[in-house]
Design a protein around this motif. Structure first.
Motif, PDB file in Angstrom:
ATOM      1  N   UNK A 143      44.768  32.049  48.839  1.00  6.53           N
ATOM      2  CA  UNK A 143      44.297  30.921  48.047  1.00  6.53           C
ATOM      3  C   UNK A 143      43.440  29.969  48.884  1.00  6.53           C
ATOM      4  N   UNK A 144      43.870  29.701  50.115  1.00  8.48           N
ATOM      5  CA  UNK A 144      43.112  28.793  50.976  1.00  8.48           C
ATOM      6  C   UNK A 144      41.760  29.391  51.348  1.00  8.48           C
ATOM      7  N   UNK A 145      41.719  30.696  51.590  1.00  9.28           N
ATOM      8  CA  UNK A 145      40.436  31.327  51.888  1.00  9.28           C
ATOM      9  C   UNK A 145      39.522  31.293  50.663  1.00  9.28           C
ATOM     10  N   UNK A 146      40.069  31.629  49.484  1.00 12.73           N
ATOM     11  CA  UNK A 146      39.259  31.663  48.265  1.00 12.73           C
ATOM     12  C   UNK A 146      38.678  30.289  47.955  1.00 12.73           C
ATOM     13  N   UNK A 147      39.495  29.260  48.075  1.00 14.04           N
ATOM     14  CA  UNK A 147      39.037  27.901  47.746  1.00 14.04           C
ATOM     15  C   UNK A 147      38.141  27.334  48.840  1.00 14.04           C
ATOM     16  N   UNK A 148      38.391  27.719  50.099  1.00 11.77           N
ATOM     17  CA  UNK A 148      37.624  27.197  51.227  1.00 11.77           C
ATOM     18  C   UNK A 148      36.377  28.008  51.498  1.00 11.77           C
ATOM     19  N   UNK A 149      36.502  29.074  52.266  1.00 10.95           N
ATOM     20  CA  UNK A 149      35.345  29.904  52.609  1.00 10.95           C
ATOM     21  C   UNK A 149      34.684  30.505  51.376  1.00 10.95           C
ATOM     22  N   UNK A 150      35.506  30.901  50.398  1.00 12.99           N
ATOM     23  CA  UNK A 150      34.967  31.518  49.186  1.00 12.99           C
ATOM     24  C   UNK A 150      34.417  30.529  48.177  1.00 12.99           C
ATOM     25  N   UNK A 151      34.696  29.231  48.365  1.00 16.32           N
ATOM     26  CA  UNK A 151      34.215  28.149  47.493  1.00 16.32           C
ATOM     27  C   UNK A 151      34.526  28.415  46.028  1.00 16.32           C
ATOM     28  N   UNK A 152      35.653  29.053  45.761  1.00 15.31           N
ATOM     29  CA  UNK A 152      36.064  29.346  44.381  1.00 15.31           C
ATOM     30  C   UNK A 152      36.766  28.138  43.780  1.00 15.31           C
ATOM     31  N   UNK A 153      36.409  27.832  42.542  1.00 17.02           N
ATOM     32  CA  UNK A 153      37.043  26.729  41.827  1.00 17.02           C
ATOM     33  C   UNK A 153      37.749  27.198  40.557  1.00 17.02           C
ATOM     34  N   UNK A 154      37.311  28.336  40.010  1.00 14.23           N
ATOM     35  CA  UNK A 154      37.963  28.922  38.836  1.00 14.23           C
ATOM     36  C   UNK A 154      38.449  30.322  39.175  1.00 14.23           C
ATOM     37  N   UNK A 155      39.702  30.598  38.850  1.00  8.70           N
ATOM     38  CA  UNK A 155      40.279  31.897  39.189  1.00  8.70           C
ATOM     39  C   UNK A 155      40.848  32.577  37.951  1.00  8.70           C
ATOM     40  N   UNK A 156      40.721  33.893  37.930  1.00 13.46           N
ATOM     41  CA  UNK A 156      41.392  34.747  36.953  1.00 13.46           C
ATOM     42  C   UNK A 156      42.528  35.450  37.691  1.00 13.46           C
ATOM     43  N   UNK A 180      45.181  22.969  45.744  1.00 13.46           N
ATOM     44  CA  UNK A 180      43.915  22.706  46.428  1.00 13.46           C
ATOM     45  C   UNK A 180      42.848  22.151  45.490  1.00 13.46           C
ATOM     46  N   UNK A 181      43.155  22.073  44.200  1.00 12.08           N
ATOM     47  CA  UNK A 181      42.203  21.555  43.220  1.00 12.08           C
ATOM     48  C   UNK A 181      41.546  22.629  42.376  1.00 12.08           C
ATOM     49  N   UNK A 182      41.922  23.903  42.586  1.00 14.56           N
ATOM     50  CA  UNK A 182      41.356  24.986  41.795  1.00 14.56           C
ATOM     51  C   UNK A 182      41.961  25.053  40.396  1.00 14.56           C
ATOM     52  N   UNK A 183      41.294  25.795  39.518  1.00 12.57           N
ATOM     53  CA  UNK A 183      41.738  25.944  38.132  1.00 12.57           C
ATOM     54  C   UNK A 183      41.998  27.420  37.830  1.00 12.57           C
ATOM     55  N   UNK A 184      43.112  27.709  37.181  1.00 14.95           N
ATOM     56  CA  UNK A 184      43.394  29.069  36.719  1.00 14.95           C
ATOM     57  C   UNK A 184      42.814  29.178  35.309  1.00 14.95           C
ATOM     58  N   UNK A 185      41.673  29.865  35.203  1.00  7.77           N
ATOM     59  CA  UNK A 185      40.978  29.952  33.911  1.00  7.77           C
ATOM     60  C   UNK A 185      41.711  30.864  32.941  1.00  7.77           C
ATOM     61  N   UNK A 186      42.378  31.883  33.454  1.00  8.67           N
ATOM     62  CA  UNK A 186      43.128  32.805  32.601  1.00  8.67           C
ATOM     63  C   UNK A 186      44.143  33.531  33.464  1.00  8.67           C
ATOM     64  N   UNK A 187      45.233  33.935  32.844  1.00  9.75           N
ATOM     65  CA  UNK A 187      46.302  34.643  33.548  1.00  9.75           C
ATOM     66  C   UNK A 187      46.822  35.730  32.620  1.00  9.75           C
ATOM     67  N   UNK A 188      46.832  36.965  33.100  1.00  5.11           N
ATOM     68  CA  UNK A 188      47.272  38.076  32.256  1.00  5.11           C
ATOM     69  C   UNK A 188      48.206  38.997  33.038  1.00  5.11           C
ATOM     70  N   UNK A 189      49.241  39.443  32.340  1.00  2.00           N
ATOM     71  CA  UNK A 189      50.151  40.414  32.933  1.00  2.00           C
ATOM     72  C   UNK A 189      49.902  41.786  32.331  1.00  2.00           C
ATOM     73  N   UNK A 190      50.269  42.811  33.089  1.00  2.00           N
ATOM     74  CA  UNK A 190      50.098  44.183  32.616  1.00  2.00           C
ATOM     75  C   UNK A 190      51.158  45.060  33.263  1.00  2.00           C
ATOM     76  N   UNK A 191      51.253  46.286  32.803  1.00  2.00           N
ATOM     77  CA  UNK A 191      52.027  47.330  33.459  1.00  2.00           C
ATOM     78  C   UNK A 191      51.110  48.541  33.603  1.00  2.00           C
ATOM     79  N   UNK A 205      34.503  33.650  36.105  1.00  2.00           N
ATOM     80  CA  UNK A 205      35.271  32.950  37.134  1.00  2.00           C
ATOM     81  C   UNK A 205      34.630  33.172  38.503  1.00  2.00           C
ATOM     82  N   UNK A 206      35.134  32.425  39.489  1.00  2.00           N
ATOM     83  CA  UNK A 206      34.626  32.531  40.861  1.00  2.00           C
ATOM     84  C   UNK A 206      35.389  33.546  41.693  1.00  2.00           C
ATOM     85  N   UNK A 207      36.627  33.855  41.293  1.00  2.00           N
ATOM     86  CA  UNK A 207      37.452  34.786  42.045  1.00  2.00           C
ATOM     87  C   UNK A 207      38.485  35.403  41.097  1.00  2.00           C
ATOM     88  N   UNK A 208      38.817  36.662  41.345  1.00  2.00           N
ATOM     89  CA  UNK A 208      39.907  37.331  40.621  1.00  2.00           C
ATOM     90  C   UNK A 208      41.018  37.601  41.623  1.00  2.00           C
TER      91      UNK A 208
END
Length: 370
Positions: A143-156, A180-191, A205-208
């Motif tokens: 999460x810290x890498x995605x929000x920092x180096x990856x500059x992600x703000x919206x995540x799936x 860290x201030x990021x937003x979870x745009x969507x969350x899905x479970x599966x099998x 989104x910026x990161x999955x």
């Protein structure tokens, strides 16, 4: 009773270590390399005189990736004569919980080499230790890498709901990413059975964050994400480090957290020495992070036996708790006072066209509570 028999009766008797590793079933991709690492560690120890002037005998049982089989094989190990002074192994939380309580009942330490749930020590008090970091640590690093180096703000967030490992991993990622201030745009479970129906029509989104355990599911999910038009980074946990998962793949912009980078271009002297020793023992195989985990877990128990000065199971448990700055292939490891989860760094790996690159080693600044 044979279950509680001590292996310290005669000084010339070997010291027995028991291991549970799955050479068949879904966990084989992680556990076969781990078992190879464990065997290498025992062979090296015996070559240099053993421990306490005694040779080590390693008894490995195949749990077949099934909890009931793991439980039965654990009971068989504990009932063998001479009984193991400690048990270790396994890379899956649910399977550890089929084995470790039996070890604890027999007053034996169970050291998991690769199961990363930080809840495990509380679920098996006193006797269950981790040789690996906890999922809250690797998820926080991602999460810290995605929000920092990856500059992600919206995540799936996509996760397999059928495994505790994948449920916990995504939970800790969401918690740290939103802190860290990021937003979870969507969350899905599966099998494995519902993956194709669940993973479609994704938001922009910026990161999955893909929390999956089964290698075939990881590959299928990555293809579906890319086919949907999302070209952002896909980030996962140490299950992405399964042997051969990315060989021949054209996937790119894939990142995952794991325990060590064992590539030929890693100049770390411990990694170089380990690769050389492994190549001599297994010329047809390539070591990965789980190979190194099996190796380090075995060496940790050897260190604990050495420091116990007795090879008594209870003395081994106390000695393990006091280990600090153990120089392993997977990093420098210490058990903080009162904790059975070690402090150690997380390696972040990038996958591009089937090739792996170490991005950095991370010690997260903030870690969610277990």
């Amino acid at each position: 009773m044979a279950l509680l028999a001590s292996s310290t009766t005669f000084a010339d008797e070997p010291i027995v270590l028991g291991a549970l590793y799955n050479s068949t079933g879904q966990q084989a991709g992680l556990d076969i390399p781990s078992a190879q690492g464990a065997r290498l560690a025992v062979d090296q120890t015996n070559k240099h005189g053993g421990v306490l002037n005694r040779q080590i005998v390693l008894k490995i049982e195949n749990g077949q990736s099934k909890p009931d089989v793991v439980k039965a094989r654990t009971a068989a190990l504990l009932a063998s004569s001479p009984a193991p002074v400690a048990l270790f192994g396994l890379s899956d939380t649910d399977l550890v919980l089929a084995s470790a309580p039996l070890a604890a009942k027999a007053n034996r330490v169970f050291l998991t080499s690769g199961a990363t749930s930080p809840l495990l020590p509380a679920e098996v008090p006193e006797y269950l230790y981790l040789a690996c970091f906890g999922d809250n640590v690797q998820a926080a690093a991602a999460a810290e890498w995605a929000h920092g180096d990856g500059q992600a703000r919206k995540a799936l967030v996509l996760y397999d709901s059928s495994h505790e490992y994948t449920r916990l991993l995504q939970k800790y990622f969401r918690e740290r990413f939103t802190q860290l201030g990021g937003e979870i745009a969507d969350e899905r479970s599966f099998t494995s059975d519902t993956l194709e129906q669940t993973l479609e029509q994704f938001p922009n989104v910026d990161v999955v964050f893909l929390s999956a355990e089964v290698p075939a599911d990881i590959q299928k999910a990555v293809r579906m994400i890319r086919s949907s038009g999302l070209d952002c980074p896909i980030v996962g946990g140490d299950s992405f480090d399964s042997a051969g998962l990315w060989e021949g793949s054209d996937a790119k912009c894939i990142y995952y957290t794991t325990h060590a980078y064992l590539g030929e271009n890693n100049p770390n002297p411990r990694v170089v020495a380990f690769r050389k020793a492994f190549a001599a023992a297994y010329p047809d195989a390539t070591p990965d992070a789980f190979t190194a985990l099996g190796y380090d877990a075995t060496r940790l128990l050897v260190r604990a036996i050495e420091q116990s000065q007795t090879a008594d199971p209870e003395d081994i448990r106390r000695a393990l708790a006091g280990i600090h700055r153990f120089e392993g292939v997977t990093g420098t490891l210490s058990y903080p006072k009162g904790s059975r989860i070690p402090t150690k760094s997380v390696s972040l790996i990038e996958v591009t066209g089937g090739k792996l690159r170490l991005v950095r080693e991370v010690m997260p600044k903030g870690v969610p509570a277990p």
